[in-house]
Design a protein around this motif. Structure first.
Motif, PDB file in Angstrom:
ATOM      1  N   ASP A 244       9.825 -10.352  18.477  1.00 50.83           N
ATOM      2  CA  ASP A 244       9.776 -10.480  17.018  1.00 50.83           C
ATOM      3  C   ASP A 244       9.235  -9.192  16.411  1.00 50.83           C
ATOM      4  N   GLU A 245       9.395  -9.048  15.106  1.00 52.31           N
ATOM      5  CA  GLU A 245       8.975  -7.822  14.428  1.00 52.31           C
ATOM      6  C   GLU A 245       8.008  -8.107  13.283  1.00 52.31           C
ATOM      7  N   ILE A 246       7.038  -7.216  13.144  1.00 55.21           N
ATOM      8  CA  ILE A 246       6.151  -7.163  11.976  1.00 55.21           C
ATOM      9  C   ILE A 246       6.456  -5.851  11.267  1.00 55.21           C
ATOM     10  N   VAL A 247       6.726  -5.888   9.984  1.00 51.86           N
ATOM     11  CA  VAL A 247       7.095  -4.685   9.226  1.00 51.86           C
ATOM     12  C   VAL A 247       6.036  -4.402   8.166  1.00 51.86           C
ATOM     13  N   ILE A 248       5.511  -3.178   8.170  1.00 49.81           N
ATOM     14  CA  ILE A 248       4.563  -2.732   7.153  1.00 49.81           C
ATOM     15  C   ILE A 248       4.953  -1.323   6.703  1.00 49.81           C
ATOM     16  N   THR A 249       4.103  -0.663   5.924  1.00 47.21           N
ATOM     17  CA  THR A 249       4.388   0.703   5.476  1.00 47.21           C
ATOM     18  C   THR A 249       3.246   1.632   5.890  1.00 47.21           C
ATOM     19  N   PRO A 250       3.505   2.953   5.934  1.00 51.69           N
ATOM     20  CA  PRO A 250       2.442   3.907   6.272  1.00 51.69           C
ATOM     21  C   PRO A 250       1.395   4.072   5.173  1.00 51.69           C
ATOM     22  N   MET A 251       1.640   3.508   3.988  1.00 54.88           N
ATOM     23  CA  MET A 251       0.689   3.684   2.885  1.00 54.88           C
ATOM     24  C   MET A 251      -0.373   2.587   2.843  1.00 54.88           C
ATOM     25  N   GLU A 252      -0.377   1.708   3.848  1.00 55.85           N
ATOM     26  CA  GLU A 252      -1.304   0.579   3.818  1.00 55.85           C
ATOM     27  C   GLU A 252      -2.754   1.009   4.029  1.00 55.85           C
ATOM     28  N   HIS A 253      -3.650   0.267   3.397  1.00 55.34           N
ATOM     29  CA  HIS A 253      -5.083   0.335   3.687  1.00 55.34           C
ATOM     30  C   HIS A 253      -5.288  -0.164   5.112  1.00 55.34           C
ATOM     31  N   HIS A 254      -6.319   0.328   5.772  1.00 55.31           N
ATOM     32  CA  HIS A 254      -6.574  -0.094   7.159  1.00 55.31           C
ATOM     33  C   HIS A 254      -6.620  -1.608   7.316  1.00 55.31           C
ATOM     34  N   SER A 255      -7.095  -2.302   6.278  1.00 59.16           N
ATOM     35  CA  SER A 255      -7.212  -3.759   6.372  1.00 59.16           C
ATOM     36  C   SER A 255      -5.852  -4.446   6.377  1.00 59.16           C
ATOM     37  N   ASN A 256      -4.783  -3.717   6.066  1.00 60.27           N
ATOM     38  CA  ASN A 256      -3.437  -4.273   6.162  1.00 60.27           C
ATOM     39  C   ASN A 256      -2.634  -3.576   7.259  1.00 60.27           C
ATOM     40  N   ILE A 257      -3.329  -2.896   8.151  1.00 58.20           N
ATOM     41  CA  ILE A 257      -2.712  -2.303   9.340  1.00 58.20           C
ATOM     42  C   ILE A 257      -3.297  -2.921  10.603  1.00 58.20           C
ATOM     43  N   ILE A 258      -4.623  -2.864  10.726  1.00 55.18           N
ATOM     44  CA  ILE A 258      -5.271  -3.274  11.972  1.00 55.18           C
ATOM     45  C   ILE A 258      -5.017  -4.742  12.313  1.00 55.18           C
TER      46      ILE A 258
ATOM     47  N   VAL B   2       7.401 -11.197   9.901  1.00 56.29           N
ATOM     48  CA  VAL B   2       6.332 -10.944   8.923  1.00 56.29           C
ATOM     49  C   VAL B   2       6.551  -9.569   8.297  1.00 56.29           C
ATOM     50  N   VAL B   3       6.476  -9.515   6.972  1.00 60.13           N
ATOM     51  CA  VAL B   3       6.425  -8.253   6.240  1.00 60.13           C
ATOM     52  C   VAL B   3       5.104  -8.240   5.476  1.00 60.13           C
ATOM     53  N   ALA B   4       4.351  -7.166   5.610  1.00 62.36           N
ATOM     54  CA  ALA B   4       3.068  -7.045   4.907  1.00 62.36           C
ATOM     55  C   ALA B   4       3.064  -5.724   4.155  1.00 62.36           C
ATOM     56  N   MET B   5       2.736  -5.777   2.876  1.00 59.93           N
ATOM     57  CA  MET B   5       2.890  -4.583   2.046  1.00 59.93           C
ATOM     58  C   MET B   5       1.879  -4.565   0.915  1.00 59.93           C
ATOM     59  N   VAL B   6       1.365  -3.395   0.639  1.00 64.15           N
ATOM     60  CA  VAL B   6       0.464  -3.215  -0.495  1.00 64.15           C
ATOM     61  C   VAL B   6       1.276  -3.252  -1.789  1.00 64.15           C
ATOM     62  N   HIS B   7       0.726  -3.877  -2.810  1.00 67.13           N
ATOM     63  CA  HIS B   7       1.383  -3.902  -4.117  1.00 67.13           C
ATOM     64  C   HIS B   7       1.247  -2.547  -4.798  1.00 67.13           C
ATOM     65  N   VAL B   8       0.020  -2.005  -4.797  1.00 67.22           N
ATOM     66  CA  VAL B   8      -0.257  -0.678  -5.346  1.00 67.22           C
ATOM     67  C   VAL B   8      -1.066   0.097  -4.322  1.00 67.22           C
ATOM     68  N   SER B   9      -0.617   1.301  -3.992  1.00 67.69           N
ATOM     69  CA  SER B   9      -1.332   2.128  -3.018  1.00 67.69           C
ATOM     70  C   SER B   9      -2.654   2.623  -3.583  1.00 67.69           C
ATOM     71  N   ASN B  10      -3.725   2.485  -2.790  1.00 67.51           N
ATOM     72  CA  ASN B  10      -5.042   2.945  -3.233  1.00 67.51           C
ATOM     73  C   ASN B  10      -5.179   4.455  -3.164  1.00 67.51           C
ATOM     74  N   VAL B  11      -4.192   5.149  -2.590  1.00 63.53           N
ATOM     75  CA  VAL B  11      -4.222   6.607  -2.506  1.00 63.53           C
ATOM     76  C   VAL B  11      -3.194   7.233  -3.441  1.00 63.53           C
ATOM     77  N   LEU B  12      -1.963   6.751  -3.371  1.00 65.20           N
ATOM     78  CA  LEU B  12      -0.865   7.382  -4.092  1.00 65.20           C
ATOM     79  C   LEU B  12      -0.644   6.808  -5.485  1.00 65.20           C
ATOM     80  N   GLY B  13      -1.143   5.601  -5.714  1.00 71.03           N
ATOM     81  CA  GLY B  13      -0.853   4.929  -6.975  1.00 71.03           C
ATOM     82  C   GLY B  13       0.557   4.364  -7.032  1.00 71.03           C
ATOM     83  N   THR B  14       1.277   4.426  -5.918  1.00 65.05           N
ATOM     84  CA  THR B  14       2.640   3.899  -5.849  1.00 65.05           C
ATOM     85  C   THR B  14       2.656   2.398  -6.141  1.00 65.05           C
TER      86      THR B  14
END
Length: 406
Positions: A112-126, A165-177
């Motif tokens: 199975d796959e879990i998909v996230i983005t490189p812009m995530e806070h550590h709490s949405n990566i680890i 599972v897809v997990a994604m930040v709504h707004v990046s805490n670094v980029l403001g994306t």
């Protein structure tokens, strides 16, 4: 909205730091607290302090009414369908971990796959790294565009029928994306996956409607939206929460306990083991009242103006590099040639200006940006254009100082 009047509601802003009026530009890390929240917390501890649910005395009833009343305020604020879908947690990190443990580990298997983005806070990566290791699932990343955004084409390519599972930040805490959550949810659901959204940086600053977004889980923290620290929210669709097992066990979340077997309370209480975060929830309710009185749309418009103005003013400084897209939430992350971000933040602090410096709990994103750290100025409802002007002056002075030193 009258920002000068709003500022009067925040006692902490009326002080000097290192001989200068405080300019607080670190609300993405934690926001300041208005009098209404401080007074509500004081009132609770002075007049209503008691445990909830179990007692039948007057103080217990008052505390329960305040605690469950706050749950209803949260439900209304994010437009959840039911208070059964609102679970109080210690914060965004705890909320994400609950889903990673309770949902992901029960539903994922090898391949199975879990998909996230490189812009995530550590709490949405680890938590997802650990879930992948525990289940044999594969962890995949949606690639970033040069400006730090994602495209729906890349989302379509990355999410497959193996994705669960897809997990994604709504707004990046670094980029403001600001990520296109509703569209990502459609793609995830089309492939049979669920979507968790880290809303820590969006909920305080823009209107969130979880039913419109159609996300399956949504998380946020009170301390970033005028509320107290140590309390947050996990929203989950009721049909998913019903099938999930608790990850914390003890008092408050049980229905019946025998010597060898126990049964759980119904939602949402089966996920709130132990004495709950009573004062924190009540404080969050007061923060929501405060924000609603001002108007979340007014706050969003104000912050967009501040972000655009900050980008314009910062670009007048020679040697500055700004990270992230043009269209962004209310923060600006940058570096100044020849000055380490920690030195930069220290120099600004000597001028009474508080900004954040470091990797912002986003080391994979720092690696993608090819830097070790950045400085970040983040804005909220109490900030002004004049404070951005002071930041620019402070940066010019800092640049001049370090230029003379080296």
């Amino acid at each position: 909205m009258d920002v000068n009047q709003i500022r009067k509601e925040f006692p902490i802003l009326d002080q000097e730091v290192n001989g200068h009026p405080l300019v607080y530009l670190d609300s993405a890390a934690t926001s300041q607290k208005p009098k209404a929240v401080l007074q509500k917390l004081d009132e609770y501890y002075r007049s209503h302090n008691s445990n909830v649910h179990r007692g039948v005395h007057t103080l217990g009833n008052r505390a329960t009414e305040g605690y469950e009343g706050a749950r209803e305020k949260v439900r209304n604020f994010i437009n959840a369908n039911s208070t059964k879908e609102i679970i109080f947690t210690r914060g965004t990190t705890t909320a994400i971990n609950k889903v990673a443990y309770s949902y992901a580990r029960a539903n994922l298997k090898k391949g199975d796959e879990i998909v996230i983005t490189p812009m995530e806070h550590h709490s949405n990566i680890i938590p997802w790294q650990q879930a992948a290791k525990a289940t044999g699932a594969d962890l995949k990343y949606i690639p970033l565009q040069p400006d730090g955004t994602i495209t729906l084409e890349d989302v379509e390519k990355t999410i497959t029928n193996k994705t669960k599972v897809v997990a994604m930040v709504h707004v990046s805490n670094v980029l403001g994306t600001i990520n296109p959550i509703k569209e990502v949810a459609t793609i995830a659901h089309k492939n049979g996956a669920i979507l968790l959204v880290d809303g820590a940086q969006s909920t305080p600053h823009m209107r969130v409607d979880v039913q419109e977004l159609d996300c399956d889980f949504f998380t946020f923290s009170a301390h970033k939206m005028c509320g107290p620290s140590g309390v947050g929210v996990l929203y989950g669709k009721q049909e998913l929460l019903e099938k999930m097992e608790p990850v914390e066990f003890g008092g408050e979340m049980i229905d019946f306990v025998d010597l060898y077997e126990s049964t759980w309370k119904e939602l949402p209480w089966k996920f709130e083991g132990g004495t709950p975060i009573i004062a924190g929830a009540i404080g969050l309710g007061a923060a929501i009242d405060f924000i609603e009185e001002i108007g979340i749309e007014n706050i969003e418009a104000h912050e967009k103006d501040l972000a655009a103005y900050a980008m314009q003013r910062l670009r007048t400084i020679e040697g500055i590099e700004i990270y992230g897209p043009e269209k962004r939430a209310g923060l600006v992350t940058f570096n100044l040639d020849g000055v380490h971000p920690h030195d930069l933040a220290t120099a600004l602090d000597q001028q009474g200006i508080a900004v954040r410096a470091g990797h912002h709990c986003a080391q994979p994103l720092m690696k993608w940006l090819k830097v070790s750290a950045t400085a970040r100025a983040s804005f909220y409802l109490y900030n002004t254009r004049e404070e951005i002007d002071k930041l620019v002056v402070g940066l010019e002075k800092t640049k001049e100082f370090f230029g003379d030193v080296f």
